[in-house]
Design a protein around this motif. Structure first.
Motif, PDB file in Angstrom:
ATOM      1  N   VAL A   1       0.848  -1.183   0.000  1.00 15.30           N
ATOM      2  CA  VAL A   1       0.000   0.000   0.000  1.00 15.30           C
ATOM      3  C   VAL A   1       0.888   1.238   0.000  1.00 15.30           C
ATOM      4  CG1 VAL A   1      -1.885  -1.173   1.179  1.00 15.30           C
ATOM      5  CG2 VAL A   1      -0.149   0.021   2.521  1.00 15.30           C
ATOM      6  N   LYS A   2       0.347   2.320  -0.507  1.00 16.86           N
ATOM      7  CA  LYS A   2       1.118   3.561  -0.603  1.00 16.86           C
ATOM      8  C   LYS A   2       0.950   4.375   0.667  1.00 16.86           C
ATOM      9  CE  LYS A   2      -0.256   6.845  -3.341  1.00 16.86           C
ATOM     10  NZ  LYS A   2      -0.582   7.613  -4.564  1.00 16.86           N
ATOM     11  N   ALA A   3       2.042   4.973   1.107  1.00 13.89           N
ATOM     12  CA  ALA A   3       2.039   5.817   2.299  1.00 13.89           C
ATOM     13  C   ALA A   3       2.815   7.091   2.000  1.00 13.89           C
ATOM     14  CB  ALA A   3       2.649   5.089   3.490  1.00 13.89           C
ATOM     15  N   ARG A   4       2.258   8.220   2.394  1.00 15.95           N
ATOM     16  CA  ARG A   4       2.905   9.511   2.181  1.00 15.95           C
ATOM     17  C   ARG A   4       3.482  10.002   3.514  1.00 15.95           C
ATOM     18  NH1 ARG A   4       1.132  14.628   2.864  1.00 15.95           N
ATOM     19  NH2 ARG A   4      -0.991  13.831   3.267  1.00 15.95           N
ATOM     20  N   VAL A   5       4.731  10.469   3.459  1.00 17.02           N
ATOM     21  CA  VAL A   5       5.405  10.963   4.652  1.00 17.02           C
ATOM     22  C   VAL A   5       4.856  12.344   5.000  1.00 17.02           C
ATOM     23  CG1 VAL A   5       7.609  11.601   5.689  1.00 17.02           C
ATOM     24  CG2 VAL A   5       7.487   9.648   4.129  1.00 17.02           C
ATOM     25  N   VAL A   6       4.345  12.466   6.219  1.00 17.08           N
ATOM     26  CA  VAL A   6       3.829  13.756   6.690  1.00 17.08           C
ATOM     27  C   VAL A   6       4.905  14.512   7.452  1.00 17.08           C
ATOM     28  CG1 VAL A   6       2.058  14.893   8.081  1.00 17.08           C
ATOM     29  CG2 VAL A   6       1.492  12.811   6.796  1.00 17.08           C
ATOM     30  N   THR A   7       5.531  13.862   8.416  1.00 19.38           N
ATOM     31  CA  THR A   7       6.626  14.465   9.176  1.00 19.38           C
ATOM     32  C   THR A   7       7.681  13.407   9.464  1.00 19.38           C
ATOM     33  OG1 THR A   7       5.637  14.019  11.352  1.00 19.38           O
ATOM     34  CG2 THR A   7       5.074  16.121  10.290  1.00 19.38           C
ATOM     35  N   THR A   8       8.874  13.849   9.762  1.00 17.71           N
ATOM     36  CA  THR A   8       9.966  12.969  10.166  1.00 17.71           C
ATOM     37  C   THR A   8      10.616  13.534  11.426  1.00 17.71           C
ATOM     38  OG1 THR A   8      11.674  14.087   8.858  1.00 17.71           O
ATOM     39  CG2 THR A   8      10.390  12.360   7.764  1.00 17.71           C
ATOM     40  N   GLN A   9      11.120  12.647  12.263  1.00 19.89           N
ATOM     41  CA  GLN A   9      11.789  13.066  13.494  1.00 19.89           C
ATOM     42  C   GLN A   9      12.768  11.999  13.925  1.00 19.89           C
ATOM     43  OE1 GLN A   9       9.176  13.788  16.804  1.00 19.89           O
ATOM     44  NE2 GLN A   9      10.787  14.566  18.142  1.00 19.89           N
ATOM     45  N   PHE A  10      13.980  12.430  14.281  1.00 22.35           N
ATOM     46  CA  PHE A  10      14.985  11.482  14.766  1.00 22.35           C
ATOM     47  C   PHE A  10      14.708  11.143  16.225  1.00 22.35           C
ATOM     48  CE2 PHE A  10      19.002  10.816  17.073  1.00 22.35           C
ATOM     49  CZ  PHE A  10      19.408   9.639  16.462  1.00 22.35           C
ATOM     50  N   LYS A  11      14.745   9.852  16.533  1.00 24.38           N
ATOM     51  CA  LYS A  11      14.549   9.370  17.893  1.00 24.38           C
ATOM     52  C   LYS A  11      15.848   8.729  18.382  1.00 24.38           C
ATOM     53  CE  LYS A  11      10.149  10.230  18.655  1.00 24.38           C
ATOM     54  NZ  LYS A  11       9.673  11.051  19.786  1.00 24.38           N
ATOM     55  N   PRO A  12      16.463   9.284  19.444  1.00 24.46           N
ATOM     56  CA  PRO A  12      17.699   8.673  19.946  1.00 24.46           C
ATOM     57  C   PRO A  12      17.422   7.335  20.617  1.00 24.46           C
ATOM     58  CG  PRO A  12      16.972  10.436  21.407  1.00 24.46           C
ATOM     59  CD  PRO A  12      16.057  10.466  20.212  1.00 24.46           C
ATOM     60  N   ALA A  13      18.464   6.549  20.747  1.00 23.33           N
ATOM     61  CA  ALA A  13      18.329   5.258  21.423  1.00 23.33           C
ATOM     62  C   ALA A  13      17.959   5.473  22.883  1.00 23.33           C
ATOM     63  CB  ALA A  13      19.632   4.478  21.313  1.00 23.33           C
ATOM     64  N   SER A  14      17.173   4.551  23.406  1.00 27.60           N
ATOM     65  CA  SER A  14      16.729   4.631  24.799  1.00 27.60           C
ATOM     66  C   SER A  14      16.671   3.220  25.365  1.00 27.60           C
ATOM     67  CB  SER A  14      15.359   5.314  24.886  1.00 27.60           C
ATOM     68  OG  SER A  14      14.371   4.541  24.226  1.00 27.60           O
ATOM     69  N   LEU A  15      16.177   3.101  26.585  1.00 25.71           N
ATOM     70  CA  LEU A  15      16.069   1.796  27.224  1.00 25.71           C
ATOM     71  C   LEU A  15      15.038   0.904  26.552  1.00 25.71           C
ATOM     72  CD1 LEU A  15      16.267   2.807  30.990  1.00 25.71           C
ATOM     73  CD2 LEU A  15      18.070   1.801  29.582  1.00 25.71           C
ATOM     74  N   ARG A  16      14.100   1.489  25.802  1.00 24.05           N
ATOM     75  CA  ARG A  16      13.027   0.699  25.219  1.00 24.05           C
ATOM     76  C   ARG A  16      13.183   0.484  23.719  1.00 24.05           C
ATOM     77  NH1 ARG A  16       8.933   2.654  22.605  1.00 24.05           N
ATOM     78  NH2 ARG A  16       7.556   1.100  23.543  1.00 24.05           N
ATOM     79  N   SER A  17      14.126   1.153  23.066  1.00 22.72           N
ATOM     80  CA  SER A  17      14.307   0.968  21.629  1.00 22.72           C
ATOM     81  C   SER A  17      15.713   1.393  21.236  1.00 22.72           C
ATOM     82  CB  SER A  17      13.267   1.767  20.823  1.00 22.72           C
ATOM     83  OG  SER A  17      13.570   3.147  20.849  1.00 22.72           O
ATOM     84  N   LEU A  18      16.112   0.975  20.042  1.00 24.06           N
ATOM     85  CA  LEU A  18      17.425   1.345  19.511  1.00 24.06           C
ATOM     86  C   LEU A  18      17.402   2.685  18.806  1.00 24.06           C
ATOM     87  CD1 LEU A  18      18.592  -2.123  18.119  1.00 24.06           C
ATOM     88  CD2 LEU A  18      19.169  -1.040  20.308  1.00 24.06           C
ATOM     89  N   GLY A  19      16.254   3.337  18.791  1.00 19.52           N
ATOM     90  CA  GLY A  19      16.155   4.627  18.130  1.00 19.52           C
ATOM     91  C   GLY A  19      16.030   4.491  16.619  1.00 19.52           C
TER      92      GLY A  19
END
Length: 213
Positions: free
Chosen positions: A137-155
């Motif tokens: 399916v097609k998806a259009r990017v609305v916004t982007t944001q960098f997420k740093p690594a944390s205890l719950r994800s690698l970012g």
């Protein structure tokens, strides 16, 4: 030497005080520690998989990122404030059993939510967009944001996407370094799969809709 009335039980013994303090400590710290242990075991199970788990889609109207599953903490704080008011009014001994049960159930509910989320994604892996899989399916990017690594994800890069067929935009966190080049207006092709209990997961993504012969 003054006599001691054996029927006078107004003053608790040191042994009773120690036992009450120990029980209170277990009640305060035991349930949160149990939730942390559950989360660690589920993460260990994911790390032992040879494949990368599918990426979850989160509607923008729900909590995500660092706020995800923090509702037990928020409710716990609200419970402590309410407990203080009730204890001041009714007394500690009368309300302690009810507060202890509510505190225990709160953290058990949080642990159950972690297990439910793990089982919901079980068997779904990130495999890339392929011709043999269901049509992307097609998806259009609305916004982007960098997420740093944390205890719950690698970012990674968090995208807010408007996906064809879905009314509400969704968040998607991609750890691949190539996702950092996406900008608002770009188009992606996503292959989606439903979870065991609900929700949608991305099992493949590509920077442009694929063209198969």
């Amino acid at each position: 030497m003054p006599s001691i009335d054996p029927l006078n039980c107004s003053e608790p013994s040191p042994t009773a005080n120690g036992w009450t303090s120990q029980r209170t400590a277990w009640l305060l710290f035991g349930p949160p520690a149990f939730m942390v242990a559950v989360r660690w075991l589920l993460q260990l199970a994911d790390d032992r998989q040879n494949s990368v788990p599918a990426l979850s889609l989160s509607p923008v109207s729900t909590t995500a990122g660092t706020l995800d599953l923090l509702w037990p903490v928020a409710l716990a704080l609200a419970l402590l404030v309410a407990a203080g008011l009730v204890i001041h009014r009714l007394g500690w001994r009368r309300v302690m059993p009810v507060i202890g049960a509510a505190w225990l159930l709160l953290w058990l509910a949080g642990s159950g939510a972690l297990v439910q989320r793990h089982l919901n994604r079980q068997g779904l892996f990130l495999q890339g967009v392929t011709a043999s899989a269901p049509a992307p399916v097609k998806a259009r990017v609305v916004t982007t944001q960098f997420k740093p690594a944390s205890l719950r994800s690698l970012g990674g890069t968090e995208l807010v996407l408007q996906i064809d067929g879905l009314e509400i935009p969704n968040r998607l966190l991609i750890g691949d370094a190539g996702a950092a080049s996406f900008k608002p207006g770009d188009t992606l092709a996503l292959q989606l799969a439903p979870g065991r209990f609900g929700g949608l997961f991305v099992t493949g993504w590509q920077a442009a809709p694929p063209v198969f012969p």
